[in-house]
Each structure stands twice: as structure tokens, then as C-alpha cells.
Scaffold this motif. Structure first.
Motif, PDB file in Angstrom:
ATOM      1  N   VAL A   1      -3.535  12.580   8.981  1.00 21.57           N
ATOM      2  CA  VAL A   1      -4.257  11.423   8.445  1.00 21.57           C
ATOM      3  C   VAL A   1      -3.480  10.892   7.237  1.00 21.57           C
ATOM      4  O   VAL A   1      -3.068  11.656   6.372  1.00 21.57           O
ATOM      5  CB  VAL A   1      -5.690  11.803   8.008  1.00 21.57           C
ATOM      6  N   ILE A   2      -3.273   9.580   7.209  1.00 26.45           N
ATOM      7  CA  ILE A   2      -2.586   8.944   6.081  1.00 26.45           C
ATOM      8  C   ILE A   2      -3.528   7.915   5.457  1.00 26.45           C
ATOM      9  O   ILE A   2      -4.020   7.017   6.142  1.00 26.45           O
ATOM     10  CB  ILE A   2      -1.285   8.249   6.529  1.00 26.45           C
ATOM     11  N   LEU A   3      -3.793   8.063   4.157  1.00 25.21           N
ATOM     12  CA  LEU A   3      -4.598   7.108   3.404  1.00 25.21           C
ATOM     13  C   LEU A   3      -3.690   6.393   2.415  1.00 25.21           C
ATOM     14  O   LEU A   3      -2.963   7.028   1.653  1.00 25.21           O
ATOM     15  CB  LEU A   3      -5.717   7.824   2.638  1.00 25.21           C
ATOM     16  N   ASN A   4      -3.709   5.068   2.457  1.00 24.40           N
ATOM     17  CA  ASN A   4      -2.866   4.268   1.556  1.00 24.40           C
ATOM     18  C   ASN A   4      -3.748   3.513   0.562  1.00 24.40           C
ATOM     19  O   ASN A   4      -4.652   2.785   0.959  1.00 24.40           O
ATOM     20  CB  ASN A   4      -2.029   3.266   2.357  1.00 24.40           C
ATOM     21  N   CYS A   5      -3.474   3.704  -0.710  1.00 21.24           N
ATOM     22  CA  CYS A   5      -4.233   3.018  -1.760  1.00 21.24           C
ATOM     23  C   CYS A   5      -3.394   1.872  -2.319  1.00 21.24           C
ATOM     24  O   CYS A   5      -2.296   2.092  -2.844  1.00 21.24           O
ATOM     25  CB  CYS A   5      -4.600   3.994  -2.882  1.00 21.24           C
ATOM     26  N   GLU A   6      -3.916   0.665  -2.206  1.00 24.01           N
ATOM     27  CA  GLU A   6      -3.248  -0.513  -2.774  1.00 24.01           C
ATOM     28  C   GLU A   6      -4.077  -1.012  -3.948  1.00 24.01           C
ATOM     29  O   GLU A   6      -5.227  -1.427  -3.779  1.00 24.01           O
ATOM     30  CB  GLU A   6      -3.108  -1.617  -1.732  1.00 24.01           C
ATOM     31  N   ALA A   7      -3.515  -0.941  -5.150  1.00 21.58           N
ATOM     32  CA  ALA A   7      -4.210  -1.364  -6.364  1.00 21.58           C
ATOM     33  C   ALA A   7      -3.491  -2.545  -6.991  1.00 21.58           C
ATOM     34  O   ALA A   7      -2.265  -2.530  -7.151  1.00 21.58           O
ATOM     35  CB  ALA A   7      -4.287  -0.211  -7.367  1.00 21.58           C
ATOM     36  N   LEU A   8      -4.251  -3.579  -7.334  1.00 18.40           N
ATOM     37  CA  LEU A   8      -3.698  -4.772  -7.959  1.00 18.40           C
ATOM     38  C   LEU A   8      -4.445  -5.049  -9.255  1.00 18.40           C
ATOM     39  O   LEU A   8      -5.596  -4.656  -9.424  1.00 18.40           O
ATOM     40  CB  LEU A   8      -3.817  -5.973  -7.019  1.00 18.40           C
ATOM     41  N   GLY A   9      -3.814  -5.741 -10.166  1.00 24.19           N
ATOM     42  CA  GLY A   9      -4.433  -6.129 -11.425  1.00 24.19           C
ATOM     43  C   GLY A   9      -3.378  -6.444 -12.464  1.00 24.19           C
ATOM     44  O   GLY A   9      -2.216  -6.084 -12.331  1.00 24.19           O
ATOM     45  N   SER A  10      -3.801  -7.156 -13.512  1.00 29.05           N
ATOM     46  CA  SER A  10      -2.887  -7.471 -14.608  1.00 29.05           C
ATOM     47  C   SER A  10      -3.664  -7.354 -15.925  1.00 29.05           C
ATOM     48  O   SER A  10      -4.694  -8.016 -16.090  1.00 29.05           O
ATOM     49  CB  SER A  10      -2.338  -8.886 -14.455  1.00 29.05           C
ATOM     50  N   PRO A  11      -3.212  -6.470 -16.846  1.00 29.74           N
ATOM     51  CA  PRO A  11      -2.006  -5.652 -16.746  1.00 29.74           C
ATOM     52  C   PRO A  11      -2.094  -4.619 -15.632  1.00 29.74           C
ATOM     53  O   PRO A  11      -3.174  -4.329 -15.125  1.00 29.74           O
ATOM     54  CB  PRO A  11      -1.932  -4.973 -18.121  1.00 29.74           C
ATOM     55  N   THR A  12      -0.910  -4.081 -15.255  1.00 27.53           N
ATOM     56  CA  THR A  12      -0.835  -3.119 -14.158  1.00 27.53           C
ATOM     57  C   THR A  12      -1.798  -1.969 -14.407  1.00 27.53           C
ATOM     58  O   THR A  12      -1.766  -1.325 -15.464  1.00 27.53           O
ATOM     59  CB  THR A  12       0.594  -2.566 -14.026  1.00 27.53           C
ATOM     60  N   PRO A  13      -2.701  -1.700 -13.476  1.00 30.69           N
ATOM     61  CA  PRO A  13      -3.701  -0.656 -13.706  1.00 30.69           C
ATOM     62  C   PRO A  13      -3.145   0.757 -13.560  1.00 30.69           C
ATOM     63  O   PRO A  13      -2.127   0.974 -12.889  1.00 30.69           O
ATOM     64  CB  PRO A  13      -4.749  -0.934 -12.623  1.00 30.69           C
ATOM     65  N   GLN A  14      -3.824   1.692 -14.229  1.00 25.39           N
ATOM     66  CA  GLN A  14      -3.563   3.118 -14.034  1.00 25.39           C
ATOM     67  C   GLN A  14      -4.320   3.545 -12.785  1.00 25.39           C
ATOM     68  O   GLN A  14      -5.527   3.367 -12.677  1.00 25.39           O
ATOM     69  CB  GLN A  14      -4.038   3.923 -15.246  1.00 25.39           C
ATOM     70  N   VAL A  15      -3.595   4.140 -11.826  1.00 23.40           N
ATOM     71  CA  VAL A  15      -4.176   4.489 -10.523  1.00 23.40           C
ATOM     72  C   VAL A  15      -4.303   6.007 -10.411  1.00 23.40           C
ATOM     73  O   VAL A  15      -3.417   6.752 -10.849  1.00 23.40           O
ATOM     74  CB  VAL A  15      -3.306   3.945  -9.377  1.00 23.40           C
ATOM     75  N   SER A  16      -5.412   6.453  -9.843  1.00 29.07           N
ATOM     76  CA  SER A  16      -5.639   7.896  -9.652  1.00 29.07           C
ATOM     77  C   SER A  16      -6.301   8.137  -8.304  1.00 29.07           C
ATOM     78  O   SER A  16      -7.113   7.331  -7.837  1.00 29.07           O
ATOM     79  CB  SER A  16      -6.554   8.456 -10.748  1.00 29.07           C
ATOM     80  N   TRP A  17      -5.924   9.253  -7.682  1.00 34.29           N
ATOM     81  CA  TRP A  17      -6.646   9.770  -6.523  1.00 34.29           C
ATOM     82  C   TRP A  17      -7.560  10.896  -6.999  1.00 34.29           C
ATOM     83  O   TRP A  17      -7.148  11.763  -7.786  1.00 34.29           O
ATOM     84  CB  TRP A  17      -5.691  10.335  -5.479  1.00 34.29           C
TER      85      TRP A  17
END
Length: 363
Positions: free
Chosen positions: A256-272
Motif C-alpha cells: 500500500v502506498i499513501l501519498n501526502c500532498e501539502a500546499l500552502g504559503s509559507p511552506t507548511p511543516q508536514v508530518s505523518w
């Protein structure tokens, strides 16, 4: 009878002595119909005991006091003015000031205070002057001044505040003077409101040339009122997955492959965040560095799932142990967005069921 009168006279003398007592190094006197205790410039290390219970003005300025204990002022609740500038105060314990409900003037400037008990201010609804300047305070809660409707002058300049949350000054309907200069402001999207507020408010905000940016580097030294309009967008998160489990049966042992696409400005901090197999793990994605094929999670979890800098999460072999919630979040100055999937092995032949959810919070 005469003996009884003598006893009463002695008792009265004791009572008057208690009311009018004064710490040895202090000077206590009536001044302009107020009880004044002058303990300034005495090299005091602590707040002295024995201040008159009816004192209304206390000056403890220019001493060597390092800590204010929660019971320091518990017996002088009629105080309307408290002067504590130019000490060495680092710590003010919670509830130290909360009992001083008649306080109108408070000066704790020129100390070394990092963490201030902001909740104490909620009780001080009579405050008119608040001097907190020239300390080392880092965090200013949005509701810090929410009950101070009579406050006229606020000085929080020369601290270490990097931002001020929009709405912090909304309750200050009587304020005419605000000092915020010489703080190391980070001029990001969260501070754009301050630029517009300073330019339009009727409140006096002195020395605007040093109400300036410390970061980011390209804006360092720029006056807050001259911050250019920034490209500000709240974060969004979208999770896609392979294979398309809404149309495909997924058997035990499948990848299983899960892809997280996060957008925003300023560039957001992304976490799983992964909650599976009775364990909860949080994996912040590095905000810098090139994407590569090396997973960021260590050997304690990467035999079950792999997380990569580009936002992908791979489950090499789906099994009952991988049942759980897989959520991806993104945070920037304007808010937080979160999206997730719930995977569960079900039925015979063993296959996986999936549920999706999303939520966003804008600041």
C-alpha cells in the motif's frame, strides 16, 4: 474597671502597631491620603515581610530581588501601585499578582523575566498602566490582556517577542499608548495584520522605525509598517493511495502506498502520524534537504512502513498489524490542515477496508 481599661488600651496599642508596622529597611508614611511604603534602593533580596496591611503604594524598585513568591503580596491586597523595576527578577510564581485586584499601576520593567504568569492579569481589571518592557519574555498569549478594559498605557518593548497574534489588543478599549519596539519580530504572514493595524489605529505606537523585522533575512531591519504584501495561503492536504482501494480488493501481503500532498504559503511543516498495532508514532518531514530514497523513520518502524521526505508512506506488506489510522498534517502561520485514512483487514479472503477524513483549522 481600671484594669479592664488598661487591657483594652494595651490591645489597641498592639492593633495599631500591627497596622502601622513597617519593615526595618523601608520607610512607611501617609502621602497624599495614601499609605506609601518606600523600600527602593535597599539591596533587598526578597520582598520584605511586615508591610502595612493598608498600604496602597509599594516601591521595591532598584533592589536585587530574583523571585516573587506566590504569597509575596497576599497580606497587602489594597495596593493600587506596585513598582518593581530594576531588580533581577527571573521568576514570578503563579498567583503572585492575582490577589491585587485594586492594582492600577504595575511596573516590572528592567528585569530578567522569561515566563510571566499571564493568567494573573485576568484578575487585575483595574490596571491602567502596565510596564513590562526590558525583560526577556518570549511568548505573548492572545488573551493576555482580555480583561484589561481600563488599561491606558502598555509597554512590552525590548523583550524577545517574535510575533503578536491578531486580536491581542482588541479588548484594550481605553488604551492610548503602546510600546512594542525593539522586539525581534519574524515578519511572516502571521504578522501582516500588525502592519495594517499600526497604520490605521488611533493608539500612539512610538518609535516605529525600530518596530522592525529580525527575520526572515531578506526583511531584516525593515519596519513592520513597510512589510511588502506577502503571498499567504492556509495549508491544504490531500492523500492519494495506490492501488485505488475504492475499486480494488487489497489482499493481505499487498503493498500500500499513501501519498501526502501539502500546499500552502509559507511552506507548511508536514508530518505523518501513524496509530497502528497499539502504537502511536509522529514523523515530522524534514523541511530542508533534497528528496531521496532513504526513509526518514528508523528501524523500529520501517520494517512495517516506510516514510519518505516527499510525503510518501509505503506499507510493504499489509497485515492485521498495520490496521490503524494514517494521517498527514500541514501547519503554517495561517492554520492547520489534516487528512487521513483508516486501514483495516476484513473478511475472507482477507482484504482491506479504507475510510477517509479531512479537517482544517484556520488561525
Amino acid at each position: 474597671m481600671a484594669g479592664r481599661l488598661l487591657q483594652l488600651l494595651a490591645l489597641w496599642t498592639i492593633v495599631v502597631g500591627v497596622v502601622q508596622c513597617c519593615p526595618e529597611l523601608c520607610s512607611c508614611q501617609d502621602k497624599f491620603a495614601h499609605q506609601f511604603a518606600d523600600c527602593a534602593y535597599k539591596d533587598l533580596l526578597v520582598v520584605p515581610l511586615g508591610l502595612p496591611s493598608n498600604v496602597t503604594t509599594v516601591s521595591l524598585s532598584a533592589n536585587k530581588i530574583k523571585i516573587l513568591k506566590s504569597k509575596s503580596f497576599i497580606n497587602i491586597t489594597q495596593v493600587t501601585s506596585l513598582w518593581l523595576a530594576h531588580n533581577e527578577i527571573v521568576t514570578i510564581e503563579t498567583d503572585t499578582l492575582a490577589a491585587l485586584v485594586q492594582l492600577r499601576n504595575l511596573d516590572i520593567s528592567y528585569n530578567k523575566i522569561v515566563n510571566f504568569p499571564w493568567q494573573d492579569l485576568l484578575n487585575l481589571t483595574a490596571l491602567q498602566l502596565l510596564k513590562m518592557n526590558n525583560n526577556e519574555m518570549l511568548n505573548l498569549p492572545k488573551d493576555a490582556f482580555s480583561t484589561l478594559k481600563d488599561l491606558r498605557s502598555l509597554r512590552i518593548n525590548n523583550n524577545k517577542f517574535t510575533t503578536i497574534v491578531q486580536g491581542t489588543f482588541n479588548a484594550l478599549t481605553s488604551m492610548s499608548h503602546l510600546q512594542i519596539f525593539n522586539n525581534p519580530f519574524t515578519c511572516s504572514c502571521s504578522l501582516e495584520w500588525l502592519r495594517d493595524w499600526i497604520l490605521t489605529t488611533k493608539i500612539s505606537v512610538p518609535e516605529p522605525n525600530v518596530v522592525s523585522c529580525e527575520a526572515p533575512e531578506h526583511l531584516k531591519g525593515t519596519m513592520v509598517t513597510l512589510i511588502p504584501k506577502l503571498d499567504c495561503k492556509a495549508p491544504t492536504v490531500k492523500i492519494s493511495y495506490e492501488p485505488n482501494m475504492e475499486n480494488t480488493e487489497l489482499y493481505e501481503g499487498s503493498m500500500v502506498i499513501l501519498n501526502c500532498e501539502a500546499l500552502g504559503s509559507p511552506t507548511p511543516q508536514v508530518s505523518w502520524e501513524v496509530t497502528a498495532g497499539n502504537q502511536n508514532n509522529l514523523f515530522p518531514l524534514p523541511s530542508s534537504g533534497e528528496a531521496n530514497d532513504v526513509p526518514i523513520n528508523d528501524k523500529t518502524t520501517n520494517n512495517r512502513f516506510l516514510i519518505f521526505r516527499n510525503g510518501s508512506l509505503i506499507i510493504p506488506r499489509m497485515s492485521k498489524k498495520e490496521d490503524g489510522n494514517y494521517s498527514c498534517s500541514a501547519v503554517n502561520d495561517l492554520g492547520k490542515a489534516e487528512s487521513g485514512v483508516k486501514l483495516a483487514m476484513t473478511g475472507t479472503p482477507k482484504s482491506a477496508a479504507i475510510q477517509r477524513w479531512t479537517r482544517s483549522v484556520h488561525l
